[in-house]
Design an enzyme around this catalytic site. Structure first.
Site, PDB file in Angstrom:
ATOM      1  N   GLU A 146      -6.615   3.809  -5.849  1.00 37.94           N
ATOM      2  CA  GLU A 146      -7.674   3.910  -5.256  1.00 37.94           C
ATOM      3  C   GLU A 146      -8.430   4.995  -5.744  1.00 37.94           C
ATOM      4  O   GLU A 146      -7.970   6.081  -5.500  1.00 37.94           O
ATOM      5  CB  GLU A 146      -7.648   3.986  -3.628  1.00 37.94           C
ATOM      6  CG  GLU A 146      -8.972   3.589  -3.157  1.00 37.94           C
ATOM      7  CD  GLU A 146      -9.049   4.050  -1.715  1.00 37.94           C
ATOM      8  OE1 GLU A 146      -9.774   3.579  -0.851  1.00 37.94           O
ATOM      9  OE2 GLU A 146      -7.939   4.824  -1.505  1.00 37.94           O
TER      10      GLU A 146
ATOM     11  N   ASP B 221       0.745  -1.219   0.168  1.00 37.06           N
ATOM     12  CA  ASP B 221       0.075   0.056   0.068  1.00 37.06           C
ATOM     13  C   ASP B 221       0.969   1.168  -0.120  1.00 37.06           C
ATOM     14  O   ASP B 221       1.979   1.328   0.861  1.00 37.06           O
ATOM     15  CB  ASP B 221      -0.839  -0.108   1.240  1.00 37.06           C
ATOM     16  CG  ASP B 221      -2.118   0.120   0.980  1.00 37.06           C
ATOM     17  OD1 ASP B 221      -2.738   1.268   0.501  1.00 37.06           O
ATOM     18  OD2 ASP B 221      -3.185  -0.625   1.219  1.00 37.06           O
TER      19      ASP B 221
ATOM     20  N   HIS C  17     -11.185  -3.955   3.014  1.00 37.88           N
ATOM     21  CA  HIS C  17     -11.124  -3.494   4.463  1.00 37.88           C
ATOM     22  C   HIS C  17     -11.840  -2.483   4.520  1.00 37.88           C
ATOM     23  O   HIS C  17     -12.087  -1.984   5.905  1.00 37.88           O
ATOM     24  CB  HIS C  17      -9.455  -3.536   4.708  1.00 37.88           C
ATOM     25  CG  HIS C  17      -8.938  -2.108   4.108  1.00 37.88           C
ATOM     26  ND1 HIS C  17      -8.862  -2.475   2.664  1.00 37.88           N
ATOM     27  CD2 HIS C  17      -8.637  -0.924   4.556  1.00 37.88           C
ATOM     28  CE1 HIS C  17      -8.118  -1.201   2.416  1.00 37.88           C
ATOM     29  NE2 HIS C  17      -8.324  -0.072   3.306  1.00 37.88           N
ATOM     30  N   ASP C  18     -12.327  -1.740   3.606  1.00 41.57           N
ATOM     31  CA  ASP C  18     -13.153  -0.691   3.899  1.00 41.57           C
ATOM     32  C   ASP C  18     -14.603  -1.004   3.735  1.00 41.57           C
ATOM     33  O   ASP C  18     -15.641  -0.154   3.842  1.00 41.57           O
ATOM     34  CB  ASP C  18     -12.988   0.607   3.140  1.00 41.57           C
ATOM     35  CG  ASP C  18     -11.451   1.103   3.115  1.00 41.57           C
ATOM     36  OD1 ASP C  18     -11.227   1.184   4.340  1.00 41.57           O
ATOM     37  OD2 ASP C  18     -10.665   1.652   2.252  1.00 41.57           O
TER      38      ASP C  18
ATOM     39  N   ASP D 136      -3.128   4.601  -2.300  1.00 41.69           N
ATOM     40  CA  ASP D 136      -4.378   4.967  -1.453  1.00 41.69           C
ATOM     41  C   ASP D 136      -4.856   6.446  -1.894  1.00 41.69           C
ATOM     42  O   ASP D 136      -4.031   7.195  -2.102  1.00 41.69           O
ATOM     43  CB  ASP D 136      -3.864   5.217   0.068  1.00 41.69           C
ATOM     44  CG  ASP D 136      -5.011   5.538   1.014  1.00 41.69           C
ATOM     45  OD1 ASP D 136      -5.789   4.414   1.131  1.00 41.69           O
ATOM     46  OD2 ASP D 136      -4.846   6.408   1.724  1.00 41.69           O
TER      47      ASP D 136
HETATM   48  C1  NOJ Z   1      -8.452   4.519   1.991  1.00 46.17           C
HETATM   49  C2  NOJ Z   1      -8.203   3.216   2.663  1.00 46.17           C
HETATM   50  O1  NOJ Z   1      -8.501   1.910   2.100  1.00 46.17           O
HETATM   51  C3  NOJ Z   1      -8.821   3.737   4.139  1.00 46.17           C
HETATM   52  O2  NOJ Z   1      -8.727   2.378   4.811  1.00 46.17           O
HETATM   53  C4  NOJ Z   1      -8.390   4.437   4.695  1.00 46.17           C
HETATM   54  O3  NOJ Z   1      -8.952   4.972   6.000  1.00 46.17           O
HETATM   55  C5  NOJ Z   1      -8.146   6.019   3.950  1.00 46.17           C
HETATM   56  N1  NOJ Z   1      -8.103   5.536   2.354  1.00 46.17           N
HETATM   57  C6  NOJ Z   1      -7.553   7.168   4.431  1.00 46.17           C
HETATM   58  O4  NOJ Z   1      -6.066   6.744   4.083  1.00 46.17           O
END
Ligand code: NOJ
Length: 608
Positions: free
Chosen positions: A291, A135, A367-368, A237
């Protein structure tokens, strides 16, 4: 770029590629025929497995997963058939946002182990023929990073300009909402220098100032450091946020879709990505995935077209947002619109982007997100296995690189916490506190979070029916889903009809059928409310995928001019083929070979 030129560029890749060659001669086009296949590349052909380190395997019984734990599970990861592991952040971090707040990009967080452990992990993966994607979190750092410590210490510090500061004498800066802040504001006043700093995420995640060329060079150095170690790529990210509107004009918007225009996709985004590519990425044979929430479909190719030299792929969020969170407030589920035709439309629209250029990704969990089987399938005891297999069939038959989130291969479901004390995610906790202060409806909020919270996807991996699911001998950092007694890897290994066994077979099918990677995608039966059906075609070969998204099953027809040939995959014992019709049972999924029906004859019962 013209097709012939792409083909020329593809030659070394074709030679290097290990499995079945994709014929390059155009198909004799039938109604679903294909005329051209995309240029080959290894990162288009892989299946990526996402490991959330904190919850994967604890090796030292402190309740937190770690790198040694992952190492102990490498043979399991290998057994899945995946080719790439994407590892969420393991860098040094105070863990305000579970590692997405980095205080040293060249060190490993002590809870996770040491750099020697990391090197052993990388070696262990490479020995097994698996690549590692890390990441890259560079829109922001932790406020405990030495750059920020320096930056906040005085207005004259050489690091001052690494972050966005607003001097108090200019007055209060125009309102900016933060995604995570407990008071809601993205500006935080810092008395040491009497100025506000910007943090679109938590107040412990100050945004870096990419306009400063020194910041960019620091980041490129960090990337080189990891590439020189042998890392095979980066998941980037919130990458569109690196360029933002730095004039900070007043905005009225309160909801993410409206304010994202000010927060991300700023005027210099593509300049930065091209520079990053030129200076670093182009020098290594690596994969990249940005992302990229909030990027419109019509802008996609600006990031991923071959001749842009920016990124190879990105994650779009329209799919997961559609059957998930409310557009105006991610913390509540969208219960009003779960139309399958619309979902199909989103997949189809994004596929059309990569029909000629660039390349896509597909995922239903990470994970989100809450667990895919709870969200798109059905996690009741009756349907959990079948619907999880159906969703894996979707993930592994799209024209895009599939990303599978750990635990989904055994059909792990949402834990659905009801008590705020069970939550660990700052997003849930901080919003709860804010709502409590403002006198909001906390019960409604908790009901919503039970479905959509990120912690649903972060509970520990369920390895066995032993205590703590075999994850830890200590007290787990977050509660383990009690269904682990039946839903676990050991039980799935024993049960030949498990989601796990099906998942492995689906991966093998994708690996042995280039048509499933490169073949043209064509949606069938667009308005069917229960069935998602499509074909994949390459060089005269056409496969049909039919997926029931309903507890009532569904019905669809074979495309005109085709009959059913072999059934390559079926998540149930019964064949759905009835002449020219498919009668699918609840959540049934099939992959069929189609034969062009030259004689106009209707034939072909499927069967394994
Ligand atoms: C995206 C990440 O996947 C997430 O877990 C994170 O909280 C935010 N970006 C901020 O870095």
């Amino acid at each position: 770029m013209k097709w012939c030129l792409k083909l020329l560029l593809a030659v070394p890749l074709l030679a290097a590629c290990a499995h079945t060659a994709v014929p390059t001669t155009p198909a004799k086009p039938g109604p679903l025929g294909n005329t051209a296949a995309p240029r080959r590349a290894w990162w288009k052909e892989v299946v990526v497995y996402q490991v959330y380190p904190r919850s994967f395997q604890d090796s030292d019984n402190n309740g937190v997963g770690d790198i040694r734990g992952i190492i102990s599970r490498l043979d399991y990861i290998k057994s899945l058939g995946v080719n790439v592991v994407w590892l969420n952040p393991v860098y040094q971090s105070p863990n305000d946002d579970a590692g997405y707040d980095i205080s040293d990009y060249r060190a490993i967080m002590s809870e996770m182990g040491s750099m020697a452990d990391f090197d052993a992990l990388l070696r262990g993966l490479h020995q097994r023929g698996i690549k590692l994607v890390m990441d890259l979190v560079v829109n922001h750092t932790s406020d405990e990073h030495s750059w920020f410590q320096q930056s906040r210490s005085s207005r004259n510090n050489p690091y001052r300009d690494y972050y966005h500061w607003w001097p108090a004498e200019k007055g209060t800066p125009a309102k900016r909402w933060s995604f995570f802040d407990e008071e809601g504001s993205a500006w935080r006043f810092d008395s040491t220098t009497s100025a506000y700093y910007l943090h679109y995420f938590s107040r412990k995640q100050p945004d870096l100032k990419w306009e400063n060329p020194r910041v960019r060079q620091e980041i490129y150095d960090i990337m080189r450091f990891w590439f020189e170690k042998g890392v095979d790529g980066f998941r980037m990210d919130v990458i569109p946020f690196i360029s933002k509107d730095t004039t900070f004009p007043p905005i009225q918007a309160k909801n993410p879709p409206e304010y994202i225009a000010y927060y991300a996709n700023g005027p210099r985004l593509h300049e930065y990505l091209r520079e990053m590519n030129r200076e670093v990425l182009s020098k290594y044979d690596v994969m990249t995935v940005g992302e990229a929430g909030g990027v419109a479909v019509e802008d996609a190719l600006k990031f991923i077209a071959d001749d842009r030299h920016e990124l190879q792929t990105f994650f779009q969020f329209e799919v997961v947002d559609h059957w998930g969170r409310r557009e105006d407030n991610f913390l509540y589920p969208d219960s009003t619109d779960r139309s399958l035709p619309e979902l199909k439309g989103i997949f189809t629209k994004w596929d059309s982007v990569v029909a000629q250029d660039g390349w896509g990704t597909v995922f239903l969990g990470n994970h989100d997100q809450s667990r895919m089987v709870s969200r798109y399938g059905n996690d009741s005891p009756q349907h959990r296995k079948t619907s999880a297999k159906m969703l894996h069939t979707l993930l592994l038959t799209m024209r895009a690189t599939p990303y599978i989130y750990n635990g989904d291969e055994i059909g792990m479901a949402n834990i659905r916490f009801t008590d705020i004390r069970d939550y660990r995610d700052l997003m849930t906790i901080n919003f709860y506190q804010r709502l409590a202060r403002e006198g909001g409806d906390l019960r409604e909020f908790l009901t919503a979070q039970a479905e959509v919270s990120r912690d649903n996807g972060r509970t520990p991996m369920q390895w066995s029916a032993d205590s703590n699911a075999g994850f830890t001998g200590g007290i787990p950092w977050i509660r383990i889903n009690l269904d682990y007694r039946t839903v676990n890897v050991a039980a799935a290994e024993r049960d030949t009809s498990s989601v796990l066994h099906y998942f492995r077979r689906m991966i093998q099918l994708r690996k042995s059928e280039p048509v499933l990677v490169y073949g043209r995608y064509q949606l069938l039966d667009r308005e069917n409310p229960d069935v998602f059906a499509y074909t994949r075609s390459l060089n005269g070969r056409t496969l049909m995928v039919a997926l029931s998204f309903s507890p009532a099953g569904g019905r669809t027809a074979l495309p005109t001019g085709y009959t059913a040939g072999r059934t390559l995959m079926n998540n149930l014992a019964e064949s759905p083929v009835q002449g020219g019709q498919l009668l699918l049972r609840p959540y049934q999924a099939v992959v069929l070979e189609l034969k062009q029906d030259v004689a106009g004859r209707v034939n072909g019962q499927g069967g394994n």
